[in-house]
Write a protein that holds these residues in place. Structure first.
Motif, PDB file in Angstrom:
ATOM      1  N   ALA A 165       0.836  -1.208   0.000  1.00 14.63           N
ATOM      2  CA  ALA A 165       0.000   0.000   0.000  1.00 14.63           C
ATOM      3  C   ALA A 165       0.870   1.257   0.000  1.00 14.63           C
ATOM      4  O   ALA A 165       0.546   2.243  -0.676  1.00 14.63           O
ATOM      5  CB  ALA A 165      -0.926   0.000   1.213  1.00 14.63           C
ATOM      6  N   LEU A 166       1.975   1.244   0.738  1.00 16.20           N
ATOM      7  CA  LEU A 166       2.864   2.404   0.771  1.00 16.20           C
ATOM      8  C   LEU A 166       3.565   2.621  -0.577  1.00 16.20           C
ATOM      9  O   LEU A 166       3.861   3.754  -0.961  1.00 16.20           O
ATOM     10  CB  LEU A 166       3.917   2.229   1.878  1.00 16.20           C
ATOM     11  N   ALA A 167       3.815   1.524  -1.294  1.00 18.38           N
ATOM     12  CA  ALA A 167       4.511   1.615  -2.583  1.00 18.38           C
ATOM     13  C   ALA A 167       3.578   2.004  -3.724  1.00 18.38           C
ATOM     14  O   ALA A 167       4.037   2.511  -4.751  1.00 18.38           O
ATOM     15  CB  ALA A 167       5.181   0.279  -2.899  1.00 18.38           C
ATOM     16  N   ARG A 168       2.285   1.799  -3.538  1.00 21.07           N
ATOM     17  CA  ARG A 168       1.321   2.058  -4.611  1.00 21.07           C
ATOM     18  C   ARG A 168       1.396   3.503  -5.078  1.00 21.07           C
ATOM     19  O   ARG A 168       1.403   4.429  -4.291  1.00 21.07           O
ATOM     20  CB  ARG A 168      -0.090   1.731  -4.120  1.00 21.07           C
ATOM     21  N   GLY A 169       1.481   3.666  -6.388  1.00 23.32           N
ATOM     22  CA  GLY A 169       1.485   4.999  -6.980  1.00 23.32           C
ATOM     23  C   GLY A 169       2.840   5.684  -6.982  1.00 23.32           C
ATOM     24  O   GLY A 169       2.970   6.781  -7.500  1.00 23.32           O
ATOM     25  N   ARG A 170       3.844   5.051  -6.420  1.00 20.91           N
ATOM     26  CA  ARG A 170       5.182   5.664  -6.398  1.00 20.91           C
ATOM     27  C   ARG A 170       6.019   5.093  -7.535  1.00 20.91           C
ATOM     28  O   ARG A 170       5.889   3.926  -7.884  1.00 20.91           O
ATOM     29  CB  ARG A 170       5.858   5.411  -5.062  1.00 20.91           C
ATOM     30  N   VAL A 176      10.995   2.147  -2.148  1.00 20.49           N
ATOM     31  CA  VAL A 176      10.048   2.141  -1.028  1.00 20.49           C
ATOM     32  C   VAL A 176      10.265   0.902  -0.175  1.00 20.49           C
ATOM     33  O   VAL A 176      10.327   0.977   1.057  1.00 20.49           O
ATOM     34  CB  VAL A 176       8.591   2.205  -1.530  1.00 20.49           C
ATOM     35  N   ILE A 177      10.391  -0.247  -0.827  1.00 16.09           N
ATOM     36  CA  ILE A 177      10.627  -1.505  -0.091  1.00 16.09           C
ATOM     37  C   ILE A 177      11.895  -1.392   0.738  1.00 16.09           C
ATOM     38  O   ILE A 177      11.897  -1.692   1.937  1.00 16.09           O
ATOM     39  CB  ILE A 177      10.702  -2.701  -1.070  1.00 16.09           C
ATOM     40  N   GLU A 178      12.984  -0.939   0.114  1.00 19.43           N
ATOM     41  CA  GLU A 178      14.254  -0.795   0.837  1.00 19.43           C
ATOM     42  C   GLU A 178      14.117   0.200   1.983  1.00 19.43           C
ATOM     43  O   GLU A 178      14.612  -0.039   3.089  1.00 19.43           O
ATOM     44  CB  GLU A 178      15.363  -0.336  -0.125  1.00 19.43           C
TER      45      GLU A 178
END
Length: 197
Positions: A165-170, A176-178
């Protein structure tokens, strides 16, 4: 230990399930998620609507047809990590590998657009990931010999499962994962910029 052979019946069920999922995705990408009904999908896969519902809980589940494997993969990432590898590093590698396999898929761009442009699918995707929190938290707790309701293990599982969810749209999903795993591994630090008030 040998794995028992998959029966002909189970193989046939798997082929039918995949045919339904493939037909659904084709239709969703061609016509949009909201303009495709279960009857359309059943017809395209040459099955009854009852057969569609025998394999999938609803329309959203047709888009995320591999969800049933996700929890097992997450738990395996924890339990089968290499000697000396931390739980956080094992989960980091799992998410990076998963991102790579998704991005290498020939329909990755269209699929991502479909999910991000459809509110029902975005919400389903978030619920899909976070419902694995209890299973992942229990697997982490087992690795440390603590109760399944241990707060630290439950929190780690929950934070990890919020990464999609945090990575969505980026743009830089790998970044983001790292970044999230760096926070989980080293602790939160204030972002660079002006001092907090």
């Amino acid at each position: 230990m040998t794995t028992p052979p998959v029966s002909r019946r189970d193989r046939k069920k798997a082929v039918t399930r995949q045919a339904i999922a493939d037909a659904a995705l084709r239709l969703f990408l061609a016509h949009g998620y909201d303009d495709v009904g279960i009857r359309d999908i059943a017809d395209a896969a040459d099955v009854s609507t009852a057969t569609v519902f025998k394999h999938f809980s609803g329309k959203e589940a047709l888009v995320f047809d591999q969800d049933q494997d996700r929890e097992a993969e997450l738990i395996a990432a924890v339990r089968q990590r290499t000697a000396g590898q931390s739980v956080v590093d094992a989960l980091r590698q799992h998410f990076l590998d998963l991102r790579s396999s998704v991005e290498e898929h020939p329909q990755a761009t269209e699929f991502t657009h479909l999910v991000e442009s459809t509110p029902a699918l975005r919400e389903y995707a978030e619920r899909m990931w976070t419902r694995h929190a209890a299973g992942l938290g229990a697997a982490i707790a087992d690795e440390f010999g603590v109760d399944h309701d241990d707060l630290a293990c439950a929190a780690l599982a929950r934070f990890v499962l919020d990464i999609p969810a945090l990575a969505r749209g980026r743009q830089d999903r790998g970044g983001v994962i790292e970044g999230v795993f760096d926070i989980l591994d080293r602790g939160w630090r204030p972002p660079a910029g002006r001092p907090a008030r």
